[in-house]
Design an enzyme around this catalytic site. Structure first.
Site, mmCIF file in Angstrom:
data_model
loop_
_atom_site.group_PDB
_atom_site.id
_atom_site.type_symbol
_atom_site.label_atom_id
_atom_site.label_comp_id
_atom_site.label_asym_id
_atom_site.label_seq_id
_atom_site.Cartn_x
_atom_site.Cartn_y
_atom_site.Cartn_z
ATOM 1 N N HIS A 104 0.884 -1.101 -0.095
ATOM 2 C CA HIS A 104 0.059 0.109 0.150
ATOM 3 C C HIS A 104 0.902 1.224 0.090
ATOM 4 O O HIS A 104 0.620 2.027 -0.645
ATOM 5 C CB HIS A 104 -0.800 -0.152 1.290
ATOM 6 C CG HIS A 104 -2.091 -1.048 1.520
ATOM 7 N ND1 HIS A 104 -2.111 -1.757 2.543
ATOM 8 C CD2 HIS A 104 -2.873 -1.452 0.298
ATOM 9 C CE1 HIS A 104 -3.252 -2.639 2.288
ATOM 10 N NE2 HIS A 104 -3.699 -2.532 1.131
ATOM 11 N N LYS A 163 -17.666 -6.154 6.680
ATOM 12 C CA LYS A 163 -16.290 -6.649 6.885
ATOM 13 C C LYS A 163 -16.103 -6.700 8.416
ATOM 14 O O LYS A 163 -16.490 -5.330 9.027
ATOM 15 C CB LYS A 163 -15.128 -6.248 6.199
ATOM 16 C CG LYS A 163 -15.088 -6.575 4.899
ATOM 17 C CD LYS A 163 -13.785 -6.246 4.136
ATOM 18 C CE LYS A 163 -13.708 -6.513 2.657
ATOM 19 N NZ LYS A 163 -12.217 -5.898 2.057
ATOM 20 N N ARG A 172 -2.130 -6.349 -8.206
ATOM 21 C CA ARG A 172 -1.178 -7.148 -7.789
ATOM 22 C C ARG A 172 -0.849 -8.369 -9.128
ATOM 23 O O ARG A 172 0.353 -8.596 -9.513
ATOM 24 C CB ARG A 172 -1.319 -7.761 -6.639
ATOM 25 C CG ARG A 172 -1.074 -7.167 -5.509
ATOM 26 C CD ARG A 172 -1.607 -7.544 -3.869
ATOM 27 N NE ARG A 172 -2.919 -7.116 -4.303
ATOM 28 C CZ ARG A 172 -3.950 -7.177 -3.154
ATOM 29 N NH1 ARG A 172 -3.460 -7.539 -2.155
ATOM 30 N NH2 ARG A 172 -4.997 -7.214 -3.418
ATOM 31 N N SER A 229 -2.919 -7.239 3.123
ATOM 32 C CA SER A 229 -3.377 -7.208 4.688
ATOM 33 C C SER A 229 -3.567 -8.631 5.345
ATOM 34 O O SER A 229 -3.183 -8.937 6.266
ATOM 35 C CB SER A 229 -4.334 -6.209 4.766
ATOM 36 O OG SER A 229 -4.150 -4.971 4.438
#
Ligand code: ADP
Length: 160
Positions: free
Chosen positions: A17, A41, A90, A128
């Site tokens: 990040h 979440k 990614r 994460s």
């Protein structure tokens, strides 16, 4: 003034990040990192904790601001007169979801563009979730997150 928004959960911020934030801060006049408060979440860190970690780790970047948001990303972007949404890519696994989001947002407001920054290859596996999974089992996370974030993660896992 060109304003960009980099949205995400940042639960917690990783070196991946931080790399995207640093690079994006060079291509806009102001970058707002939008920290998503998503009721669906269950994050490890509260939105206040995530904001604090982001503020500390980006304090050397004068044109980066950190703010919480909930609801539609496009509304948050418009509220701040931003013209760009920044996302990191990614691997191919990110692509389908990111394409769908970018096209949806373009449909909602074609004056706002989504730009993708290809991950720095050294962080292409990093998320994460990987950091949290490693930490849960006592794995070494110090290469993946800034030192202050590693401390916060260890502190959090001590509480469980
Ligand atoms: P989300 O919950 O939206 O997936 P994240 O906080 O995981 O939010 O990620 C926010 C953005 O940062 C996404 O565009 C994601 O692809 C990107 N990102 C996450 N990790 C990396 C990394 N290691 N390298 C580049 N981009 C990344």
């Amino acid at each position: 003034m060109k304003i960009g928004v980099y949205p995400g959960s940042f639960d917690p911020i990783t070196n991946g990040h931080l790399d995207v934030i640093t690079r994006a801060s060079h291509i806009v006049d102001e970058l707002i990192v939008g920290v998503l408060q998503n009721p669906q979440k269950k994050p490890l860190f509260s939105v206040e904790e995530r904001i604090e970690m982001l503020k500390v780790t980006t304090s050397h970047l004068p044109n980066v601001k950190i703010e919480a948001f909930s609801g539609l990303l496009i509304d948050f972007v418009k509220q701040h007169n931003a013209i760009l949404i920044v996302r990191g890519l990614r691997a191919i696994t990110d692509f389908e979801y990111e394409l769908q989001m970018a096209q949806t947002n373009y449909n909602l407001d074609p004056t706002i563009e989504t730009v993708f920054l290809a991950t720095n290859v050294q962080y292409s596996f990093l998320s994460s979730s990987v950091v949290k999974e490693l930490a849960q089992f006592g794995g070494h996370i110090e290469n993946f997150v800034p030192p202050i974030v590693a401390e916060c993660v260890w502190e959090k896992f001590k509480q469980f």
